[in-house]
Design a protein around this motif. Structure first.
Motif, PDB file in Angstrom:
ATOM      1  N   LEU A  19       0.863  -1.175   0.000  1.00 17.80           N
ATOM      2  CA  LEU A  19       0.000   0.000   0.000  1.00 17.80           C
ATOM      3  C   LEU A  19       0.898   1.222   0.000  1.00 17.80           C
ATOM      4  N   GLN A  20       0.767   2.077  -1.002  1.00 14.94           N
ATOM      5  CA  GLN A  20       1.575   3.293  -1.058  1.00 14.94           C
ATOM      6  C   GLN A  20       0.749   4.455  -0.529  1.00 14.94           C
ATOM      7  N   VAL A  21       1.257   5.100   0.502  1.00 13.72           N
ATOM      8  CA  VAL A  21       0.575   6.227   1.139  1.00 13.72           C
ATOM      9  C   VAL A  21       1.389   7.481   0.872  1.00 13.72           C
ATOM     10  N   GLU A  22       0.722   8.563   0.487  1.00 12.06           N
ATOM     11  CA  GLU A  22       1.421   9.774   0.080  1.00 12.06           C
ATOM     12  C   GLU A  22       0.867  10.998   0.806  1.00 12.06           C
ATOM     13  N   GLY A  23       1.777  11.927   1.141  1.00 17.34           N
ATOM     14  CA  GLY A  23       1.371  13.149   1.821  1.00 17.34           C
ATOM     15  C   GLY A  23       1.672  13.093   3.307  1.00 17.34           C
ATOM     16  N   ARG A  24       1.968  14.232   3.883  1.00 18.19           N
ATOM     17  CA  ARG A  24       2.401  14.266   5.284  1.00 18.19           C
ATOM     18  C   ARG A  24       1.329  13.753   6.239  1.00 18.19           C
ATOM     19  N   GLN A  25       0.115  14.290   6.130  1.00 17.31           N
ATOM     20  CA  GLN A  25      -0.929  13.882   7.078  1.00 17.31           C
ATOM     21  C   GLN A  25      -1.313  12.418   6.931  1.00 17.31           C
ATOM     22  N   PRO A  26      -1.539  11.920   5.696  1.00 20.38           N
ATOM     23  CA  PRO A  26      -1.850  10.496   5.578  1.00 20.38           C
ATOM     24  C   PRO A  26      -0.740   9.589   6.103  1.00 20.38           C
ATOM     25  N   VAL A  27       0.521   9.934   5.822  1.00 17.86           N
ATOM     26  CA  VAL A  27       1.625   9.105   6.318  1.00 17.86           C
ATOM     27  C   VAL A  27       1.700   9.199   7.837  1.00 17.86           C
ATOM     28  N   LEU A  28       1.490  10.382   8.376  1.00 18.31           N
ATOM     29  CA  LEU A  28       1.511  10.544   9.821  1.00 18.31           C
ATOM     30  C   LEU A  28       0.400   9.728  10.466  1.00 18.31           C
ATOM     31  N   GLU A  29      -0.782   9.732   9.869  1.00 14.30           N
ATOM     32  CA  GLU A  29      -1.900   8.942  10.400  1.00 14.30           C
ATOM     33  C   GLU A  29      -1.570   7.459  10.330  1.00 14.30           C
ATOM     34  N   LEU A  30      -0.909   7.059   9.270  1.00 17.65           N
ATOM     35  CA  LEU A  30      -0.478   5.673   9.133  1.00 17.65           C
ATOM     36  C   LEU A  30       0.475   5.295  10.262  1.00 17.65           C
ATOM     37  N   LEU A  31       1.421   6.164  10.567  1.00 18.04           N
ATOM     38  CA  LEU A  31       2.409   5.885  11.605  1.00 18.04           C
ATOM     39  C   LEU A  31       1.797   5.928  13.002  1.00 18.04           C
ATOM     40  N   ARG A  32       0.731   6.662  13.174  1.00 14.15           N
ATOM     41  CA  ARG A  32       0.056   6.703  14.475  1.00 14.15           C
ATOM     42  C   ARG A  32      -0.694   5.409  14.763  1.00 14.15           C
ATOM     43  N   ALA A  49       7.308  20.963  11.319  1.00  7.16           N
ATOM     44  CA  ALA A  49       6.816  20.219  12.474  1.00  7.16           C
ATOM     45  C   ALA A  49       6.206  18.887  12.067  1.00  7.16           C
ATOM     46  N   ALA A  50       5.443  18.881  10.957  1.00  4.33           N
ATOM     47  CA  ALA A  50       4.791  17.639  10.535  1.00  4.33           C
ATOM     48  C   ALA A  50       5.827  16.593  10.153  1.00  4.33           C
ATOM     49  N   VAL A  51       6.859  17.008   9.441  1.00  2.34           N
ATOM     50  CA  VAL A  51       7.908  16.070   9.049  1.00  2.34           C
ATOM     51  C   VAL A  51       8.673  15.594  10.275  1.00  2.34           C
ATOM     52  N   ALA A  52       8.932  16.507  11.209  1.00  2.63           N
ATOM     53  CA  ALA A  52       9.654  16.129  12.424  1.00  2.63           C
ATOM     54  C   ALA A  52       8.876  15.082  13.223  1.00  2.63           C
ATOM     55  N   GLU A  53       7.567  15.263  13.362  1.00  4.03           N
ATOM     56  CA  GLU A  53       6.764  14.273  14.085  1.00  4.03           C
ATOM     57  C   GLU A  53       6.739  12.949  13.339  1.00  4.03           C
ATOM     58  N   LEU A  54       6.662  13.042  12.029  1.00  2.09           N
ATOM     59  CA  LEU A  54       6.658  11.842  11.196  1.00  2.09           C
ATOM     60  C   LEU A  54       7.937  11.037  11.411  1.00  2.09           C
ATOM     61  N   LEU A  55       9.071  11.725  11.386  1.00  2.00           N
ATOM     62  CA  LEU A  55      10.351  11.040  11.574  1.00  2.00           C
ATOM     63  C   LEU A  55      10.458  10.449  12.977  1.00  2.00           C
ATOM     64  N   GLU A  56       9.983  11.189  13.957  1.00  2.00           N
ATOM     65  CA  GLU A  56      10.044  10.713  15.340  1.00  2.00           C
ATOM     66  C   GLU A  56       9.210   9.445  15.523  1.00  2.00           C
ATOM     67  N   ARG A  57       8.014   9.441  14.946  1.00  2.00           N
ATOM     68  CA  ARG A  57       7.152   8.274  15.083  1.00  2.00           C
ATOM     69  C   ARG A  57       7.717   7.072  14.322  1.00  2.00           C
ATOM     70  N   ALA A  58       8.293   7.324  13.162  1.00  2.00           N
ATOM     71  CA  ALA A  58       8.890   6.229  12.400  1.00  2.00           C
ATOM     72  C   ALA A  58      10.048   5.610  13.175  1.00  2.00           C
ATOM     73  N   ARG A  59      10.895   6.423  13.738  1.00  2.00           N
ATOM     74  CA  ARG A  59      12.037   5.907  14.508  1.00  2.00           C
ATOM     75  C   ARG A  59      11.573   5.157  15.750  1.00  2.00           C
ATOM     76  N   ALA A  60      10.531   5.679  16.402  1.00  2.00           N
ATOM     77  CA  ALA A  60      10.031   5.015  17.603  1.00  2.00           C
ATOM     78  C   ALA A  60       9.500   3.628  17.295  1.00  2.00           C
TER      79      ALA A  60
END
Length: 263
Positions: A19-32, A49-60
């Motif tokens: 499944l390919q997910v695109e865009g900051r909010q959709p990817v962030l929702e995926l990672l949540r 900020a959105a990219v920073a949260e995205l990276l933080e959640r991915a690393r976690a």
């Protein structure tokens, strides 16, 4: 985040079967969520900020994050609004109609479902699914054929809601309606020509709302099979609403009635 050329770039782009997910909010929702994610791809130089949260959640979650040339992201993306962010995840789970009813039962609530009848614009379908999730619907029903595919555009238009809202894909909507009716679910079609206003219907009952495409509306066969038809009275000269707007009016009326019943 790596600064070398990514594995994805060396392979020539994201792999098939994901499944390919695109865009900051959709990817962030995926990672949540707890949905399995293989990797996240970010265009080099993206910040905020959105990219920073995205990276933080991915690393976690221990998910690899790869930085690539922005041209690679543009080449791989299937939507225009990718914002330099992609993710590859496991395919969405497959659901049956009974899974949606079981979800309502597990919450101790009467089912509230949305039947998307031949909505072929992916932006509209995604927006309807986003609205359904926001209104607390227990799931959606989408035909396998004559419908926008549940791909990157629908996922992005849903703002990531598709990861939370179960969607049952069926080969025959008429048969799906019959199965729901057999289980005590009222099938209510949105029909501009209906005599009954939408706010006169009792939405606290088990309900499956049928929505059609903007051009054609609900297909005639489904209109005939529906238990009731309801309309949204309009005060202006325009004869109809965007299907996602209509979904919002109807579903949030259902939510209002259900909350009032708990008060």
């Amino acid at each position: 985040m790596t600064t070398r050329r990514s594995r994805a770039a060396r392979r020539g782009g994201p792999a098939a079967g994901f499944l390919q997910v695109e865009g900051r909010q959709p990817v962030l929702e995926l990672l949540r969520s707890d949905h399995p994610v293989e990797r996240v791809v970010v265009a080099r130089g993206r910040h905020g900020a959105a990219v920073a949260e995205l990276l933080e959640r991915a690393r976690a979650r221990g998910i690899p994050v790869e930085e690539v040339d922005p041209a690679d992201v543009r080449r791989w993306a299937q939507t225009e609004g990718h914002q330099g962010v992609l993710a590859l995840a496991a395919p969405l789970p497959r659901y049956d109609l009974l899974d949606l009813l079981d979800r309502a039962a597990a919450r101790g609530e009467p089912p509230l479902l949305v039947i998307c009848a031949e909505i072929q614009d992916p932006h509209n379908l995604g927006a309807v699914l986003r609205t359904a999730e926001a209104a607390g619907a227990h799931g959606a029903v989408v035909p396998v054929h004559r419908s926008a595919p549940l791909g990157p555009t629908v996922f992005k238009s849903s703002a990531g809601a598709l990861i939370h809202l179960p969607v049952a894909q069926v080969t025959n909507l008429s048969q799906a309606v019959a199965r729901l009716q057999e289980r005590g679910v009222w099938v209510v079609a949105a029909d501009p020509a209906a005599a009954e206003p939408y706010d006169r219907w009792d939405w606290t009952q088990p309900v499956a709302l049928v929505l059609g495409s903007e051009g054609r509306g609900v297909p005639p066969l489904l209109l005939r099979r529906a238990d009731r038809r309801v309309a949204i009275p309009l005060a202006g000269r325009v004869g109809s609403l965007n299907v996602s707007v209509a979904a919002g009016v109807l579903l949030f009326e259902a939510l209002r009635q259900r909350r009032a019943g708990l008060a």
